[in-house]
Design a protein around this motif. Sequence first.
Motif, PDB file in Angstrom:
ATOM      1  N   MET A   1       6.050 -18.796  82.242  1.00  0.00           N
ATOM      2  CA  MET A   1       6.214 -17.366  82.023  1.00  0.00           C
ATOM      3  C   MET A   1       5.697 -17.015  80.635  1.00  0.00           C
ATOM      4  O   MET A   1       5.908 -17.731  79.674  1.00  0.00           O
ATOM      5  CB  MET A   1       7.693 -16.978  82.158  1.00  0.00           C
ATOM      6  N   ASN A   2       5.035 -15.884  80.540  1.00  0.00           N
ATOM      7  CA  ASN A   2       4.519 -15.380  79.270  1.00  0.00           C
ATOM      8  C   ASN A   2       5.698 -14.975  78.383  1.00  0.00           C
ATOM      9  O   ASN A   2       6.576 -14.244  78.797  1.00  0.00           O
ATOM     10  CB  ASN A   2       3.618 -14.176  79.550  1.00  0.00           C
ATOM     11  N   GLU A   3       5.694 -15.438  77.156  1.00  0.00           N
ATOM     12  CA  GLU A   3       6.803 -15.165  76.239  1.00  0.00           C
ATOM     13  C   GLU A   3       6.639 -13.852  75.477  1.00  0.00           C
ATOM     14  O   GLU A   3       7.512 -13.494  74.692  1.00  0.00           O
ATOM     15  CB  GLU A   3       6.977 -16.324  75.254  1.00  0.00           C
ATOM     16  N   MET A   4       5.537 -13.131  75.674  1.00  0.00           N
ATOM     17  CA  MET A   4       5.315 -11.856  74.990  1.00  0.00           C
ATOM     18  C   MET A   4       6.344 -10.835  75.478  1.00  0.00           C
ATOM     19  O   MET A   4       6.614 -10.727  76.665  1.00  0.00           O
ATOM     20  CB  MET A   4       3.904 -11.332  75.271  1.00  0.00           C
ATOM     21  N   THR A   5       6.915 -10.095  74.529  1.00  0.00           N
ATOM     22  CA  THR A   5       7.843  -9.021  74.858  1.00  0.00           C
ATOM     23  C   THR A   5       7.154  -7.691  74.576  1.00  0.00           C
ATOM     24  O   THR A   5       6.633  -7.478  73.488  1.00  0.00           O
ATOM     25  CB  THR A   5       9.139  -9.115  74.023  1.00  0.00           C
ATOM     26  N   LEU A   6       7.149  -6.828  75.568  1.00  0.00           N
ATOM     27  CA  LEU A   6       6.573  -5.496  75.433  1.00  0.00           C
ATOM     28  C   LEU A   6       7.720  -4.504  75.244  1.00  0.00           C
ATOM     29  O   LEU A   6       8.614  -4.420  76.085  1.00  0.00           O
ATOM     30  CB  LEU A   6       5.757  -5.142  76.682  1.00  0.00           C
ATOM     31  N   VAL A   7       7.699  -3.785  74.133  1.00  0.00           N
ATOM     32  CA  VAL A   7       8.702  -2.762  73.844  1.00  0.00           C
ATOM     33  C   VAL A   7       8.085  -1.409  74.166  1.00  0.00           C
ATOM     34  O   VAL A   7       7.072  -1.034  73.578  1.00  0.00           O
ATOM     35  CB  VAL A   7       9.146  -2.809  72.365  1.00  0.00           C
ATOM     36  N   ILE A   8       8.699  -0.686  75.110  1.00  0.00           N
ATOM     37  CA  ILE A   8       8.196   0.627  75.510  1.00  0.00           C
ATOM     38  C   ILE A   8       9.264   1.656  75.150  1.00  0.00           C
ATOM     39  O   ILE A   8      10.284   1.771  75.824  1.00  0.00           O
ATOM     40  CB  ILE A   8       7.889   0.680  77.023  1.00  0.00           C
TER      41      ILE A   8
ATOM     42  N   ARG B   1      -1.043  -4.895  81.204  1.00  0.00           N
ATOM     43  CA  ARG B   1      -2.192  -5.580  81.823  1.00  0.00           C
ATOM     44  C   ARG B   1      -2.825  -6.568  80.847  1.00  0.00           C
ATOM     45  O   ARG B   1      -3.168  -7.683  81.215  1.00  0.00           O
ATOM     46  CB  ARG B   1      -3.239  -4.569  82.270  1.00  0.00           C
ATOM     47  N   GLN B   2      -2.973  -6.155  79.589  1.00  0.00           N
ATOM     48  CA  GLN B   2      -3.627  -7.011  78.586  1.00  0.00           C
ATOM     49  C   GLN B   2      -2.802  -8.241  78.253  1.00  0.00           C
ATOM     50  O   GLN B   2      -3.341  -9.335  78.107  1.00  0.00           O
ATOM     51  CB  GLN B   2      -3.876  -6.229  77.289  1.00  0.00           C
ATOM     52  N   THR B   3      -1.497  -8.058  78.100  1.00  0.00           N
ATOM     53  CA  THR B   3      -0.643  -9.154  77.628  1.00  0.00           C
ATOM     54  C   THR B   3       0.020  -9.951  78.741  1.00  0.00           C
ATOM     55  O   THR B   3       0.393 -11.099  78.535  1.00  0.00           O
ATOM     56  CB  THR B   3       0.471  -8.627  76.698  1.00  0.00           C
ATOM     57  N   GLY B   4       0.211  -9.328  79.909  1.00  0.00           N
ATOM     58  CA  GLY B   4       0.961  -9.986  80.979  1.00  0.00           C
ATOM     59  C   GLY B   4       2.384 -10.287  80.528  1.00  0.00           C
ATOM     60  O   GLY B   4       2.962 -11.317  80.878  1.00  0.00           O
ATOM     61  N   ALA B   5       2.955  -9.387  79.728  1.00  0.00           N
ATOM     62  CA  ALA B   5       4.266  -9.598  79.111  1.00  0.00           C
ATOM     63  C   ALA B   5       5.290 -10.121  80.108  1.00  0.00           C
ATOM     64  O   ALA B   5       5.412  -9.605  81.218  1.00  0.00           O
ATOM     65  CB  ALA B   5       4.760  -8.303  78.475  1.00  0.00           C
ATOM     66  N   GLY B   6       6.021 -11.142  79.679  1.00  0.00           N
ATOM     67  CA  GLY B   6       7.059 -11.731  80.514  1.00  0.00           C
ATOM     68  C   GLY B   6       8.398 -11.048  80.351  1.00  0.00           C
ATOM     69  O   GLY B   6       9.308 -11.228  81.156  1.00  0.00           O
ATOM     70  N   GLN B   7       8.536 -10.245  79.283  1.00  0.00           N
ATOM     71  CA  GLN B   7       9.770  -9.526  79.014  1.00  0.00           C
ATOM     72  C   GLN B   7       9.410  -8.115  78.570  1.00  0.00           C
ATOM     73  O   GLN B   7       8.459  -7.922  77.813  1.00  0.00           O
ATOM     74  CB  GLN B   7      10.560 -10.225  77.897  1.00  0.00           C
TER      75      GLN B   7
ATOM     76  N   ILE C   1       8.867   0.723  86.240  1.00  0.00           N
ATOM     77  CA  ILE C   1       9.376  -0.593  86.645  1.00  0.00           C
ATOM     78  C   ILE C   1       8.540  -1.225  87.765  1.00  0.00           C
ATOM     79  O   ILE C   1       8.084  -2.363  87.616  1.00  0.00           O
ATOM     80  CB  ILE C   1      10.871  -0.536  87.010  1.00  0.00           C
ATOM     81  N   PRO C   2       8.274  -0.534  88.879  1.00  0.00           N
ATOM     82  CA  PRO C   2       7.466  -1.162  89.934  1.00  0.00           C
ATOM     83  C   PRO C   2       6.057  -1.531  89.461  1.00  0.00           C
ATOM     84  O   PRO C   2       5.520  -2.574  89.852  1.00  0.00           O
ATOM     85  CB  PRO C   2       7.405  -0.103  91.036  1.00  0.00           C
ATOM     86  N   GLU C   3       5.465  -0.699  88.605  1.00  0.00           N
ATOM     87  CA  GLU C   3       4.124  -0.983  88.088  1.00  0.00           C
ATOM     88  C   GLU C   3       4.129  -2.242  87.220  1.00  0.00           C
ATOM     89  O   GLU C   3       3.228  -3.074  87.312  1.00  0.00           O
ATOM     90  CB  GLU C   3       3.598   0.194  87.281  1.00  0.00           C
ATOM     91  N   LEU C   4       5.129  -2.363  86.363  1.00  0.00           N
ATOM     92  CA  LEU C   4       5.231  -3.533  85.493  1.00  0.00           C
ATOM     93  C   LEU C   4       5.436  -4.803  86.318  1.00  0.00           C
ATOM     94  O   LEU C   4       4.852  -5.847  86.025  1.00  0.00           O
ATOM     95  CB  LEU C   4       6.383  -3.360  84.495  1.00  0.00           C
ATOM     96  N   LEU C   5       6.235  -4.701  87.365  1.00  0.00           N
ATOM     97  CA  LEU C   5       6.473  -5.863  88.222  1.00  0.00           C
ATOM     98  C   LEU C   5       5.244  -6.201  89.068  1.00  0.00           C
ATOM     99  O   LEU C   5       5.029  -7.361  89.416  1.00  0.00           O
ATOM    100  CB  LEU C   5       7.702  -5.641  89.108  1.00  0.00           C
ATOM    101  N   ALA C   6       4.430  -5.197  89.381  1.00  0.00           N
ATOM    102  CA  ALA C   6       3.185  -5.463  90.113  1.00  0.00           C
ATOM    103  C   ALA C   6       2.202  -6.220  89.214  1.00  0.00           C
ATOM    104  O   ALA C   6       1.480  -7.103  89.677  1.00  0.00           O
ATOM    105  CB  ALA C   6       2.567  -4.156  90.596  1.00  0.00           C
ATOM    106  N   ILE C   7       2.201  -5.900  87.927  1.00  0.00           N
ATOM    107  CA  ILE C   7       1.322  -6.588  86.976  1.00  0.00           C
ATOM    108  C   ILE C   7       1.794  -8.020  86.754  1.00  0.00           C
ATOM    109  O   ILE C   7       1.004  -8.951  86.734  1.00  0.00           O
ATOM    110  CB  ILE C   7       1.254  -5.803  85.642  1.00  0.00           C
ATOM    111  N   ASN C   8       3.102  -8.200  86.573  1.00  0.00           N
ATOM    112  CA  ASN C   8       3.690  -9.532  86.383  1.00  0.00           C
ATOM    113  C   ASN C   8       5.000  -9.603  87.158  1.00  0.00           C
ATOM    114  O   ASN C   8       6.038  -9.163  86.667  1.00  0.00           O
ATOM    115  CB  ASN C   8       3.925  -9.824  84.895  1.00  0.00           C
TER     116      ASN C   8
END
Length: 177
Positions: A1-8, A43-49, A65-72
């Motif tokens: 799993m990608n360890e990058m965290t995306l804060v939105i 899309r760029q990072t494939g953030a896991g969190q 939420i559904p879009e983020l889960l579709a990406i990862n």
Amino acid sequence: MNEMTLVIDDDPSFNAILIRTLERRGHPACGAFDVVSARELARQTGAGQVVLDLNLNGSSGLALIPELLAINPDCRIVVLTGYASIATAVDAVKLGAVQYLAKPVEIEAILAAFEDSDGPDLDLPASDEPLSVDRLEWEHIQRVLNENEGNISATARALKMHRRTLQRKLSKRPVRT
């Protein structure tokens, strides 16, 4: 799993502080302030969190939420809000969030939510006071906005409300109760 965290989160100060705090704790992080940049960074990072604010400049974060889960599909999403309610908590979890937390929140709670495999804990602070009419209206608008995937015009039609009136209501912060 990608360890990058995306804060939105649309609050630049909160966004920057949370990113800095995560990075100090050894969690690489990046931030987005709106839906468009959030999609692109995901899309760029494939953030896991993902830490996702419920209200993004009047738009519902739940629609992301559904879009983020579709990406990862393995992405773990924690929804934050300053205006917690059972209805939006249930919606967030149904859509795939692993946790729903009310602001202000400690970094430990966010990190624990990412690690927790037991599922969401929806123990929101309960009040003996009934919700105000303004608060009920705001929650209803958010629910309909979510059902219309963030589309303001479709939401206005569903609510039988002028689009500009809806935009004015969405631009205001809701009352707490």
